[in-house]
Motif scaffolding. Sequence first.
Motif, short mmCIF file in Angstrom:
data_model
loop_
_atom_site.label_atom_id
_atom_site.label_comp_id
_atom_site.label_asym_id
_atom_site.label_seq_id
_atom_site.Cartn_x
_atom_site.Cartn_y
_atom_site.Cartn_z
N ARG A 1 0.84 -1.19 0.00
CA ARG A 1 0.00 0.00 0.00
C ARG A 1 0.87 1.24 0.00
NH1 ARG A 1 -3.03 -3.46 3.42
NH2 ARG A 1 -1.72 -2.85 5.18
N ASP A 2 0.23 2.39 -0.20
CA ASP A 2 0.96 3.65 -0.13
C ASP A 2 1.57 3.81 1.26
OD1 ASP A 2 0.24 4.26 -2.72
OD2 ASP A 2 -1.55 5.37 -2.12
N PRO A 3 2.77 4.35 1.37
CA PRO A 3 3.42 4.53 2.68
C PRO A 3 2.56 5.38 3.62
CG PRO A 3 4.97 4.93 0.90
CD PRO A 3 3.62 4.83 0.26
N GLU A 4 2.59 5.04 4.89
CA GLU A 4 1.86 5.83 5.89
C GLU A 4 2.61 7.13 6.17
OE1 GLU A 4 -0.51 2.75 8.71
OE2 GLU A 4 1.62 2.95 9.12
N PRO A 5 1.90 8.16 6.62
CA PRO A 5 2.58 9.40 7.01
C PRO A 5 3.62 9.14 8.09
CG PRO A 5 0.20 9.73 6.88
CD PRO A 5 0.43 8.25 6.74
N GLU A 6 4.68 9.90 8.07
CA GLU A 6 5.78 9.69 9.00
C GLU A 6 5.33 9.79 10.45
OE1 GLU A 6 9.44 8.58 10.19
OE2 GLU A 6 8.68 8.63 8.13
N ALA A 7 4.40 10.68 10.73
CA ALA A 7 3.91 10.82 12.11
C ALA A 7 3.20 9.55 12.56
CB ALA A 7 2.95 12.02 12.20
N VAL A 8 2.45 8.92 11.67
CA VAL A 8 1.76 7.67 12.01
C VAL A 8 2.77 6.55 12.24
CG1 VAL A 8 0.17 5.90 11.16
CG2 VAL A 8 -0.32 8.32 10.74
N GLY B 1 -1.07 -7.35 13.34
CA GLY B 1 -1.66 -6.06 13.04
C GLY B 1 -0.68 -4.93 13.26
N ALA B 2 -0.63 -4.43 14.49
CA ALA B 2 0.19 -3.25 14.79
C ALA B 2 1.67 -3.49 14.56
CB ALA B 2 -0.06 -2.83 16.24
N LEU B 3 2.21 -4.59 15.09
CA LEU B 3 3.65 -4.83 14.95
C LEU B 3 4.02 -5.07 13.48
CD1 LEU B 3 5.89 -6.83 17.33
CD2 LEU B 3 6.11 -7.21 14.89
N TYR B 4 3.22 -5.87 12.78
CA TYR B 4 3.48 -6.14 11.37
C TYR B 4 3.51 -4.84 10.57
CZ TYR B 4 3.21 -8.83 6.99
OH TYR B 4 3.45 -9.39 5.76
N GLU B 5 2.55 -3.95 10.84
CA GLU B 5 2.52 -2.67 10.14
C GLU B 5 3.73 -1.81 10.51
OE1 GLU B 5 0.61 -1.48 7.87
OE2 GLU B 5 -1.11 -2.82 7.80
N ALA B 6 4.13 -1.86 11.78
CA ALA B 6 5.26 -1.04 12.22
C ALA B 6 6.56 -1.46 11.55
CB ALA B 6 5.40 -1.12 13.74
N VAL B 7 6.70 -2.75 11.27
CA VAL B 7 7.92 -3.24 10.63
C VAL B 7 8.03 -2.73 9.21
CG1 VAL B 7 9.13 -5.32 9.86
CG2 VAL B 7 8.03 -5.26 12.10
N GLY B 8 6.90 -2.58 8.53
CA GLY B 8 6.92 -2.13 7.14
C GLY B 8 7.38 -3.24 6.22
#
Length: 250
Positions: free
Chosen positions: A31-38, A170-177
Amino acid sequence: MSGGLPARLGAVRDRARGLLPRGLGYAVPARDPEPEAVVRRRRRTVGVVCVAGAGMLGVSLSTEPDSPQFYGLTLATAATWALGSLASGPLHQGWIETQDGARRRPVIVPVATGVGAFGCFVAGAFVARRVPVLDAAVRRVLRFAEEGTAPLVVLTTLANGAAEELFFRGALYEAVGERHPVLVSTVAYTATTAASRNPSLALAGAVMGTLLGLQRRATGGIQAPMLTHLTWSALMLRYLPPLFRSPRVS
């Protein structure tokens, strides 16, 4: 007429093949990269929750089965995973993509995968019974199911299963990128279960973490791994304890 039947059978075969889901080796497009703040908020939250949740899991499994402390701590652990995940940022439900390119919400395939995983663990249980260290470790874990109040044991088991998927897939998987999220989330999940100081839980965490991580990658969301995890947990809770009630295998 004779030439029409093979053609029709071939069309049916192709249609059936197209309805099959893509395998676990498939990875959904990024997906498109999340904003840096997120991204920063998600990573900070994930780091804190991972440490807190692992500590609470270890403490909960050191309490007595069927005690108020056990139920309170296990539910608090589930709440830590879930609330931390929701606070980290948006999570995605995911889709199963079939061979013909259609997308459907994952339900039947994840449940069937959970049943299959349970079957593999039952086969592994007969091996574990012949390994003294694993046999003793599994029996320690099953004490909580055997000696506990059934409705509360089911509640805490399923609540933690769902909450763990919110966090690890969910959260951890997304945080890893894009930096090896399946590997990183599996290592983190295994390390967390290892905080229980029970080798059977750590081994189960490594196996299921890999499977659930691959599901997350193949579907792009948490629904498939969550349904698989809940199906597997419910079956393990119901059918694994009787296998270890008989005397140890020498």
